[in-house]
Write a protein that holds these residues in place. Sequence first.
Motif, PDB file in Angstrom:
ATOM      1  N   TRP A   1       0.901  -1.104  -0.002  1.00  0.00           N
ATOM      2  CA  TRP A   1      -0.043  -0.034   0.019  1.00  0.00           C
ATOM      3  C   TRP A   1       0.935   1.299   0.019  1.00  0.00           C
ATOM      4  O   TRP A   1       0.777   2.132  -0.720  1.00  0.00           O
ATOM      5  CB  TRP A   1      -0.870   0.195   1.107  1.00  0.00           C
ATOM      6  N   LEU A   2       1.787   1.285   0.819  1.00  0.00           N
ATOM      7  CA  LEU A   2       2.929   2.518   0.831  1.00  0.00           C
ATOM      8  C   LEU A   2       3.609   2.663  -0.487  1.00  0.00           C
ATOM      9  O   LEU A   2       3.792   3.972  -0.774  1.00  0.00           O
ATOM     10  CB  LEU A   2       3.736   2.205   2.086  1.00  0.00           C
ATOM     11  N   SER A   3       3.856   1.461  -0.994  1.00  0.00           N
ATOM     12  CA  SER A   3       4.709   1.707  -2.458  1.00  0.00           C
ATOM     13  C   SER A   3       3.900   2.012  -3.475  1.00  0.00           C
ATOM     14  O   SER A   3       4.128   2.383  -4.847  1.00  0.00           O
ATOM     15  CB  SER A   3       5.509   0.617  -2.604  1.00  0.00           C
ATOM     16  N   GLY A   4       2.379   2.145  -3.343  1.00  0.00           N
ATOM     17  CA  GLY A   4       1.377   2.308  -4.351  1.00  0.00           C
ATOM     18  C   GLY A   4       1.371   1.454  -5.351  1.00  0.00           C
ATOM     19  O   GLY A   4       1.444   1.353  -6.696  1.00  0.00           O
ATOM     20  N   PHE A   5       1.891   0.087  -4.816  1.00  0.00           N
ATOM     21  CA  PHE A   5       1.849  -1.230  -5.641  1.00  0.00           C
ATOM     22  C   PHE A   5       3.140  -1.157  -6.654  1.00  0.00           C
ATOM     23  O   PHE A   5       3.013  -1.962  -7.746  1.00  0.00           O
ATOM     24  CB  PHE A   5       0.558  -1.682  -6.260  1.00  0.00           C
ATOM     25  N   GLN A   6       3.947  -0.234  -6.308  1.00  0.00           N
ATOM     26  CA  GLN A   6       5.262  -0.041  -7.469  1.00  0.00           C
ATOM     27  C   GLN A   6       6.340  -1.332  -6.516  1.00  0.00           C
ATOM     28  O   GLN A   6       6.031  -1.415  -5.488  1.00  0.00           O
ATOM     29  CB  GLN A   6       5.835   1.208  -7.447  1.00  0.00           C
ATOM     30  N   LYS A   7       7.041  -1.838  -7.412  1.00  0.00           N
ATOM     31  CA  LYS A   7       7.962  -2.729  -7.033  1.00  0.00           C
ATOM     32  C   LYS A   7       9.385  -2.401  -7.375  1.00  0.00           C
ATOM     33  O   LYS A   7      10.142  -3.229  -8.126  1.00  0.00           O
ATOM     34  CB  LYS A   7       7.530  -4.021  -7.544  1.00  0.00           C
ATOM     35  N   PRO A   8       9.989  -1.419  -6.809  1.00  0.00           N
ATOM     36  CA  PRO A   8      11.214  -1.258  -6.908  1.00  0.00           C
ATOM     37  C   PRO A   8      12.200  -2.632  -6.380  1.00  0.00           C
ATOM     38  O   PRO A   8      11.818  -3.115  -5.308  1.00  0.00           O
ATOM     39  CB  PRO A   8      11.736   0.053  -5.931  1.00  0.00           C
ATOM     40  N   ASP A   9      13.225  -2.942  -7.376  1.00  0.00           N
ATOM     41  CA  ASP A   9      13.995  -4.196  -6.812  1.00  0.00           C
ATOM     42  C   ASP A   9      15.144  -3.822  -5.713  1.00  0.00           C
ATOM     43  O   ASP A   9      15.055  -2.609  -5.427  1.00  0.00           O
ATOM     44  CB  ASP A   9      14.838  -4.541  -8.150  1.00  0.00           C
ATOM     45  N   PHE A  10      15.790  -4.810  -5.257  1.00  0.00           N
ATOM     46  CA  PHE A  10      16.782  -4.549  -4.185  1.00  0.00           C
ATOM     47  C   PHE A  10      17.752  -3.331  -4.483  1.00  0.00           C
ATOM     48  O   PHE A  10      18.308  -2.740  -3.590  1.00  0.00           O
ATOM     49  CB  PHE A  10      17.196  -5.775  -3.746  1.00  0.00           C
ATOM     50  N   ARG A  11      18.083  -3.437  -5.863  1.00  0.00           N
ATOM     51  CA  ARG A  11      19.309  -2.639  -6.292  1.00  0.00           C
ATOM     52  C   ARG A  11      18.556  -1.166  -6.135  1.00  0.00           C
ATOM     53  O   ARG A  11      19.288   0.046  -5.640  1.00  0.00           O
ATOM     54  CB  ARG A  11      19.683  -2.890  -7.440  1.00  0.00           C
ATOM     55  N   SER A  12      17.422  -0.959  -6.612  1.00  0.00           N
ATOM     56  CA  SER A  12      17.071   0.540  -6.493  1.00  0.00           C
ATOM     57  C   SER A  12      16.786   0.811  -4.908  1.00  0.00           C
ATOM     58  O   SER A  12      17.146   2.081  -4.541  1.00  0.00           O
ATOM     59  CB  SER A  12      15.745   0.774  -7.067  1.00  0.00           C
ATOM     60  N   ILE A  13      16.324   0.029  -4.124  1.00  0.00           N
ATOM     61  CA  ILE A  13      16.294   0.461  -2.809  1.00  0.00           C
ATOM     62  C   ILE A  13      17.582   0.503  -2.048  1.00  0.00           C
ATOM     63  O   ILE A  13      17.666   1.660  -1.355  1.00  0.00           O
ATOM     64  CB  ILE A  13      15.487  -0.758  -2.023  1.00  0.00           C
ATOM     65  N   ASN A  14      18.592  -0.360  -2.365  1.00  0.00           N
ATOM     66  CA  ASN A  14      19.766   0.053  -1.813  1.00  0.00           C
ATOM     67  C   ASN A  14      20.505   1.208  -2.405  1.00  0.00           C
ATOM     68  O   ASN A  14      21.234   1.947  -1.574  1.00  0.00           O
ATOM     69  CB  ASN A  14      20.924  -1.339  -2.155  1.00  0.00           C
ATOM     70  N   ARG A  15      20.083   1.561  -3.526  1.00  0.00           N
ATOM     71  CA  ARG A  15      21.155   2.730  -4.279  1.00  0.00           C
ATOM     72  C   ARG A  15      20.268   3.974  -3.433  1.00  0.00           C
ATOM     73  O   ARG A  15      20.889   4.863  -2.943  1.00  0.00           O
ATOM     74  CB  ARG A  15      20.737   2.886  -5.752  1.00  0.00           C
ATOM     75  N   PHE A  16      19.033   3.937  -3.391  1.00  0.00           N
ATOM     76  CA  PHE A  16      18.065   5.021  -2.750  1.00  0.00           C
ATOM     77  C   PHE A  16      18.828   5.185  -1.277  1.00  0.00           C
ATOM     78  O   PHE A  16      19.135   6.341  -0.762  1.00  0.00           O
ATOM     79  CB  PHE A  16      16.681   4.781  -2.634  1.00  0.00           C
ATOM     80  N   ARG A  17      18.984   4.271  -0.394  1.00  0.00           N
ATOM     81  CA  ARG A  17      19.298   4.103   0.793  1.00  0.00           C
ATOM     82  C   ARG A  17      20.934   4.589   0.800  1.00  0.00           C
ATOM     83  O   ARG A  17      21.091   5.427   1.808  1.00  0.00           O
ATOM     84  CB  ARG A  17      19.359   2.669   1.518  1.00  0.00           C
ATOM     85  N   SER A  18      21.992   4.087   0.042  1.00  0.00           N
ATOM     86  CA  SER A  18      23.093   4.394   0.202  1.00  0.00           C
ATOM     87  C   SER A  18      23.434   5.662  -0.484  1.00  0.00           C
ATOM     88  O   SER A  18      24.725   6.363  -0.197  1.00  0.00           O
ATOM     89  CB  SER A  18      24.122   3.354   0.022  1.00  0.00           C
ATOM     90  N   GLU A  19      22.842   6.130  -1.513  1.00  0.00           N
ATOM     91  CA  GLU A  19      23.312   7.342  -2.413  1.00  0.00           C
ATOM     92  C   GLU A  19      22.221   8.661  -2.082  1.00  0.00           C
ATOM     93  O   GLU A  19      22.973   9.684  -1.710  1.00  0.00           O
ATOM     94  CB  GLU A  19      23.567   6.892  -3.796  1.00  0.00           C
TER      95      GLU A  19
END
Length: 516
Positions: A94-112
């Motif tokens: 629900w929070l993601s609005g049913f979008q599915k960023p993959d783990f790379r996108s999540i990690n990149r967002f977090r560390s960059e």
Amino acid sequence: MKHHHISFKEYTMDNLTLPSHIADLIPPDNMAHVVHEMVERIPMETFLPYYKGGGTSSYHPKMMTKIILYAYTQKMYHGREIARQLEVHLPLMWLSGFQKPDFRSINRFRSERMKGLIDDLFREMITLLVADGYVNMEDYFVDGTKIEANANRYTFVWRKSAEKYQEKLQANVDQLIAQIDAIVEEENAEEIDASPAFTSKEIRKKTEEWEKRLEAEPDNQPLKKAVKKMKEDYLPRSEKYEHQLQVCGDRNSYSKTDADATFMRLKENHMRNGQLKPAYNVQVGSSDQFVLGYSLHQRPGDTRCLLPHLETVREKYGVVPKRVTADAVYGSEENYVKLEEKNISAFIKYNTYEKENTRKVKKNPHHPQNWTYKKEEDVWICANGKKLVRIGTSKQTTESGYTSVIQHYQCHECEGCPFRSVCTTSKYGRTTQWNPVYHEQKQKARERLESEEGQARYRQRQTDIESVFGQIKQNRGFRRFVLRGLQKISIEWGLICVAHNLLKKAAKDKQRSLAA
């Protein structure tokens, strides 16, 4: 025998449709709602500076921030795990609005992306919590905890070892150079003074010099051997030790897997026998169990982290407390003096606080605490009425440049004193030292702590900051960083703290609604 009529609830999997508002499926007190509301209140301007624009479109920063924060409140700390849960975990979907960023996108967002963003995010959250009346900024409870680094526990570099190896290598290099240069110049090696320690640059220069010589005398076997030894053994080793010492800087050790991590004693396991592990020292300040500020350090001791910590939280989060309450570890002269300069009341014990209160010390006539000081003569009067006169002064300067002055006194009349054996073992007579500035600061600290306000504060310290660490490490199982390097673990700890504050807000809201 009579059969009871058995009835089941209607169950079919055909024509299932979801309600028009997925949000209705999520229980009202679920963390997802809190995360959603709080992140929505943060202005877009906070996120924009961290995007360049141009190129393909990015996932929405609020969406990414929500799923990461929500994941952290649910003990999901790994990018891959968050990505997996986005397939099945309804609040997260629900929070993601049913979008599915993959783990790379999540990690990149977090560390960059989060590099600068995390400080702004943390500050915005604190501002909202203050505005909503959850936190007051005046009281500040500080403590430190050590969190293990994401690094191999067994591959480390110790500065002392590197220095020792470097010295041995220097000796070998000296010897070889003396030997070869003496042969070439047909002098006795004895005449050559032990040269200053060679750096890798100088070793390289020497090697090149010898290689030129070899061209002139290709049959010179000792020279050929020496060049080989220098190139293949001494030079790479010299470079290695120099690099290791440079990485150490003023630390005693570092981990090869995460060079920013330092080896610290962690009193982790149930046997309570601390083990040396690569770790970071995390300093946190809290109020009403909300985290108000945090800073990360590469030194194990807490004492010297206090002032840098307060400086960091002032700069980054605008937190300027009126009162600081902390453990006795923080009770150094420098800390007291600097806090007083900043007009912050320090409710901080010092290391001998408890001891001075014991009956043993109070009843011991030979303890300097129970002597008299005569200011006009600058002498101490001992239990037998004899004088201890000033014999000198020493100074100590901390690495931050604070100098404390210690005065030394000695008694010259110990000969034949009936108390001598219980008072001192020195054959020159009893000595004592005194630091007037620290003494005065300790008096003030004691007065503050013994006031009613002080006692209440100090009691609250345990329930406040200690329980923050308890919740993060025990309840939410965060004992080891997922990322590596000082910059990235700072982001990670920031996320942990924001998540903690959101959980705390949810708990307080629940209490409020129950009370109402």
